[in-house]
Design a protein around this motif. Structure first.
Motif, PDB file in Angstrom:
ATOM      1  N   ARG A 224       0.835  -1.198   0.000  1.00 27.69           N
ATOM      2  CA  ARG A 224       0.000   0.000   0.000  1.00 27.69           C
ATOM      3  C   ARG A 224       0.874   1.253   0.000  1.00 27.69           C
ATOM      4  NH1 ARG A 224      -4.970   0.732  -1.040  1.00 27.69           N
ATOM      5  NH2 ARG A 224      -5.469   1.961   0.809  1.00 27.69           N
ATOM      6  N   LYS A 225       0.517   2.210  -0.827  1.00 26.43           N
ATOM      7  CA  LYS A 225       1.228   3.471  -0.871  1.00 26.43           C
ATOM      8  C   LYS A 225       1.159   4.164   0.492  1.00 26.43           C
ATOM      9  CE  LYS A 225       1.489   7.732  -3.637  1.00 26.43           C
ATOM     10  NZ  LYS A 225       0.856   8.513  -4.728  1.00 26.43           N
ATOM     11  N   GLU A 226       2.255   4.716   0.921  1.00 24.75           N
ATOM     12  CA  GLU A 226       2.404   5.441   2.181  1.00 24.75           C
ATOM     13  C   GLU A 226       2.463   4.525   3.412  1.00 24.75           C
ATOM     14  OE1 GLU A 226       2.812   8.776   2.414  1.00 24.75           O
ATOM     15  OE2 GLU A 226       2.540   9.076   0.272  1.00 24.75           O
ATOM     16  N   ASP A 227       2.214   3.225   3.245  1.00 26.10           N
ATOM     17  CA  ASP A 227       2.084   2.348   4.406  1.00 26.10           C
ATOM     18  C   ASP A 227       3.424   2.126   5.097  1.00 26.10           C
ATOM     19  OD1 ASP A 227       0.728   0.864   6.247  1.00 26.10           O
ATOM     20  OD2 ASP A 227       0.778  -0.986   5.079  1.00 26.10           O
ATOM     21  N   PHE A 228       3.386   2.021   6.434  1.00 26.80           N
ATOM     22  CA  PHE A 228       4.582   1.726   7.218  1.00 26.80           C
ATOM     23  C   PHE A 228       4.143   1.207   8.584  1.00 26.80           C
ATOM     24  CE2 PHE A 228       3.336   5.834   8.754  1.00 26.80           C
ATOM     25  CZ  PHE A 228       3.714   5.857  10.089  1.00 26.80           C
ATOM     26  N   VAL A 229       5.045   0.470   9.232  1.00 29.94           N
ATOM     27  CA  VAL A 229       4.857   0.033  10.616  1.00 29.94           C
ATOM     28  C   VAL A 229       6.177   0.188  11.336  1.00 29.94           C
ATOM     29  CG1 VAL A 229       4.344  -1.885  12.171  1.00 29.94           C
ATOM     30  CG2 VAL A 229       3.028  -1.624  10.058  1.00 29.94           C
ATOM     31  N   VAL A 275      -9.411  -0.459  -8.422  1.00 30.75           N
ATOM     32  CA  VAL A 275      -8.208   0.346  -8.621  1.00 30.75           C
ATOM     33  C   VAL A 275      -7.004  -0.504  -8.231  1.00 30.75           C
ATOM     34  CG1 VAL A 275      -9.322   2.589  -8.250  1.00 30.75           C
ATOM     35  CG2 VAL A 275      -8.426   1.298  -6.284  1.00 30.75           C
ATOM     36  N   SER A 276      -5.830  -0.012  -8.489  1.00 33.51           N
ATOM     37  CA  SER A 276      -4.622  -0.711  -8.090  1.00 33.51           C
ATOM     38  C   SER A 276      -4.615  -0.941  -6.581  1.00 33.51           C
ATOM     39  CB  SER A 276      -3.389   0.111  -8.488  1.00 33.51           C
ATOM     40  OG  SER A 276      -2.233  -0.388  -7.880  1.00 33.51           O
ATOM     41  N   ARG A 277      -4.065  -2.073  -6.180  1.00 34.57           N
ATOM     42  CA  ARG A 277      -4.043  -2.414  -4.759  1.00 34.57           C
ATOM     43  C   ARG A 277      -3.262  -1.405  -3.914  1.00 34.57           C
ATOM     44  NH1 ARG A 277      -2.964  -8.909  -5.312  1.00 34.57           N
ATOM     45  NH2 ARG A 277      -1.633  -8.187  -7.008  1.00 34.57           N
ATOM     46  N   LYS A 278      -2.403  -0.631  -4.546  1.00 37.59           N
ATOM     47  CA  LYS A 278      -1.600   0.318  -3.777  1.00 37.59           C
ATOM     48  C   LYS A 278      -2.296   1.666  -3.593  1.00 37.59           C
ATOM     49  CE  LYS A 278       0.988   2.197  -7.731  1.00 37.59           C
ATOM     50  NZ  LYS A 278       2.339   2.380  -8.317  1.00 37.59           N
ATOM     51  N   LYS A 689      -3.353 -13.799  -5.876  1.00 36.55           N
ATOM     52  CA  LYS A 689      -4.787 -13.561  -5.973  1.00 36.55           C
ATOM     53  C   LYS A 689      -5.118 -12.142  -5.516  1.00 36.55           C
ATOM     54  CE  LYS A 689      -9.250 -14.539  -6.109  1.00 36.55           C
ATOM     55  NZ  LYS A 689      -9.977 -14.854  -7.365  1.00 36.55           N
ATOM     56  N   GLU A 690      -5.932 -11.431  -6.282  1.00 38.21           N
ATOM     57  CA  GLU A 690      -6.401 -10.110  -5.869  1.00 38.21           C
ATOM     58  C   GLU A 690      -7.711 -10.286  -5.112  1.00 38.21           C
ATOM     59  OE1 GLU A 690      -8.012  -6.316  -8.254  1.00 38.21           O
ATOM     60  OE2 GLU A 690      -5.836  -6.597  -8.447  1.00 38.21           O
TER      61      GLU A 690
END
Length: 719
Positions: A224-229, A275-278, A689-690
């Motif tokens: 995912r765009k912007e994602d972080f942990v 849409v794109s998964r990201k 798989k999406e």
């Protein structure tokens, strides 16, 4: 469940006696079965039987969650799913959601991007989290570093645990200090810049004490765009044998978890947008603007004393402090048309909690009225204070639904939308008896009386609310065991859900009595392959009444008229198919329906419309779901595992206006284990798989993509 050992070097006469007496064979393995032990002692007082038991990696034999005493699973007249440490390790699980993929009848919510949250048997379990049998209902993502195994008790559990638990409870059993020096250091790297280090050191301190320190640090991103942990966790614990009969265990946990507060993607035309998964719909700088940070610190002290083999007392005290800093840019409405857009809101949630729980349990075994009894008497007191502040910042503006160009969300123009304090005080008194009626019959009966005192203050409106609920929660179950391999049961359980169960008491619910949930269940627990493979099948009806529903004439007014029902079938198995082959599998069918409600809910997709919910399926409740995981361990130390998860279609909210398509996902792992190190590779979603793994559950615009194909490689050094 029950495990049948293979006998070695036993005199022919003894072997013949055992062959004609399944009850004696049960006694050698199930030490907690008092009836079997006494039968063995009576019939063969001077014979010592030697056995060699190789317990399956995935086959649990006992539970402490279901009865708050250690009891064979076959003696519990209720469905209990236990996920063992070995299964967690073999699958490379990194979250509680990863673990619960192995439990039939569980649906996943994205939890506002801030917490572990699931549905069990069609009902939200948002506050039904426990750790070592003590309530842990703060809204955060748990870490697995200190988890030995996870036990899920299905159906109402208020008889032992108090309020809540419509569909069931989730109890994490933590790792404890022990008497052997051991340690490990595990480094894991994976797709999308996943990095994590785990450390576990156990050190005996003489003959009467042991210290264990567990820690973890994670820094990762995702598809995912912007994602972080960013996560740090530490859990020191100390075990002290104060005498031969008295033991004190002290535990501390601290977790600091910071991540993107991701609400997923909106929906249109009855399903999540394609849409794109990201694709992300928040701020262009999510790390600065759309983050959620949870800090959780908890301390536990457990004092146990055995007066003798039959009488024991245990006192457990847990205190905690939880702080939440949540900031998010979320969709509020989809505007249809030739070039659809979404309206958004930028808001914050600030939450501070502290509290404690103290449980005192007295257990004893006795004979009375011609029966054998294992009795539990308990008292629980607790207090929680929860402060909550919500607010909105300047509207961040609309963006394109299919090609969002994201500006930064600005922390200006703040408007306070909520400022509340809720105080809950619990006093619970419970009694339970596991009765051996005869060689083949057992009963489990109990009841709990709760006094739940709720007080709340709305600081903006300068108003206060309070109510006291006094509730009795019964349990009754009967078990028939025609032999050592079969247990047939029927049970009845009940629980209550007060207005301040999850969130703060308010004007529209302060005068409403608790909702009530009742479970009727019949089932069978059967062992095959000489006891190496345990299976369960259960049929149940789960009903919740007095549900708070909006008055059609006044939507801000709640009425206690709603009803919801789930009729279900669950199948599961766990154990050893053959030497080196371990398996776990499950299937759930849930026919769930909102059977009575005058309420309508609004669907925020232009043109906005309202729909009645009576007759609809509850959210996040697929009719069909299944899981399987199979591992083969070679004698050389190599091993491979593979499995699949199937989830049927499910609705994102009770409106039933948006549906998540069903999916099947395949995963695999391979590893090499030695005395000094383990090397493991895990690949999830092998065929890329999406699919959508979760949604909000209470709204239609927040839907979470499952991860694409990803891999993790870990190296564990140990001594």
């Amino acid at each position: 469940m029950f495990y049948q050992p293979k006998l070695k070097a036993i005199h022919v006469a003894v072997l013949m006696t055992l062959a004609n007496s399944p009850q004696l064979m049960a006694a050698e393995e199930t030490k907690g079965d008092a009836t079997a032990q006494q039968s063995t002692a009576a019939e063969l007082p001077e014979v010592t039987v030697q056995s060699s038991v190789e317990e399956s990696a995935y086959q649990p034999l006992t539970t402490t969650t279901a009865a708050k005493i250690k009891a064979p699973l076959r003696d519990i007249p209720q469905t209990v799913n236990v996920i063992t440490q070995k299964l967690i390790q073999d699958q490379g699980a990194q979250s509680l959601q990863d673990v619960l993929r192995n439990v039939p009848g569980v649906g996943f919510s994205n939890g506002d991007g801030q917490r572990d949250q699931v549905n069990i048997r069609g009902f939200s379990a948002i506050a039904d989290q426990f750790v070592d049998g003590i309530r842990d209902d703060a809204l955060y993502f748990r870490d697995l570093a200190n988890v030995e195994q996870v036990e899920v008790l299905k159906g109402p559990a208020a008889v032992l645990y108090g309020r809540g638990s419509s569909g069931g409870i989730i109890n994490r059993i933590t790792k404890k200090p022990h008497d052997k020096a051991a340690g490990s250091l595990t480094t894991t790297v994976g797709s999308y810049d996943f990095y994590r280090v785990d450390a576990d050191v156990n050190q005996p301190l003489g003959d009467t004490a042991a210290l264990r320190i567990i820690g973890a640090k994670q820094d990762s991103h995702s598809f995912r765009k912007e994602d972080f942990v960013e996560r740090e966790f530490i859990a020191p614990s100390l075990s002290l044998n104060l005498s031969d009969a008295t033991k004190l265990t002290l535990q501390l946990e601290h977790l600091d978890d910071k991540r993107l507060n991701d609400f997923g993607v909106p929906a249109i035309n009855g399903r999540p947008v394609s849409v794109s998964r990201k694709t992300y719909y928040g701020s262009s700088n999510g790390a600065k603007d759309d983050y959620v940070e949870s800090k959780m610190t908890a301390g536990t002290a457990v004092l146990e004393h055995s007066f003798n083999d039959d009488v024991k007392i245990r006192n457990a005290f847990r205190t905690y402090q939880y702080d939440l800093d949540r900031n998010n840019t979320v969709a509020t409405r989809v505007n249809s048309g030739a070039n659809p857009t979404i309206n958004r809101r930028y808001s914050t949630v600030q939450r501070e909690e502290d509290g404690y729980f103290n449980q005192t349990d007295l257990t004893f075994k006795a004979n009375g009225l011609g029966f054998e009894h294992s009795v539990l008497l308990g008292v629980e007191i607790g207090r929680q204070v929860k402060d909550n502040t919500n607010g909105d910042f300047t509207n961040p503006g609309a963006v394109s639904l299919y090609n969002p160009v994201l500006p930064r969300s600005k922390r200006t123009g703040f408007t306070l939308t909520a400022d509340t304090t809720g105080i809950s005080e619990t006093k619970g008194f419970y009694a339970q008896d596991l009765v051996t009626l005869s060689k083949n019959w057992k009963a489990l009966v109990g009841a709990r009386y709760d006094i739940f005192d709720q007080n709340a203050e709305d600081h903006r409106a300068k108003t206060q609310f309070s109510r006291v609920d006094k509730e009795v929660s019964p349990r009754a179950g009967l078990v028939y065991q025609p032999n050592d391999f079969v247990s047939l049961y029927g049970s009845y359980t009940k629980s209550f859900q007060p207005s301040q169960e999850n969130f703060t008491l308010a004007k529209n619910n302060a005068q409403l009595a608790p909702e009530e949930t009742t479970n009727y269940e019949v089932g069978a627990k059967m062992d095959f392959l000489d006891g190496n493979l345990s299976t369960m099948v259960s049929l149940y009806r789960l009903e919740r009444t007095n549900i708070k529903s909006a008055d059609p004439a006044a939507p801000t007014v709640l009425l206690p008229v709603g009803e919801q029902r789930t009729d279900g079938l669950e199948l599961s198995m766990a154990g050893k198919l053959a030497k080196g082959w371990d398996v776990t599998a499950g299937y759930a069918y849930m026919d769930a329906e909102i059977t009575n409600s005058p309420s309508k809910v609004s669907v925020p997709i232009t043109p906005v419309f309202s729909v009645p919910i009576e007759g609809n399926r509850p959210s996040l409740t697929p009719r069909h779901s299944a899981n399987i995981w199979l591992t083969h361990r070679f004698t050389s130390g190599f091993g491979v595992g593979a499995g699949a998860v199937f989830v049927g279609d499910q609705y994102t909210s009770v409106s039933n206006a948006v549906k998540l398509p069903g999916y099947t996902r395949f995963d695999a792992s391979a590893y090499y284990e030695t005395k000094n190190y383990d090397l493991k590779l895990t690949v999830n979603n092998i065929f890329d798989k999406e699919y959508f793994i979760s949604a909000h559950g209470g709204a239609d615009l927040y839907n979470t993509y499952g991860a694409p194909r990803s891999a993790m490689l870990s190296l564990k050094l140990k001594y």
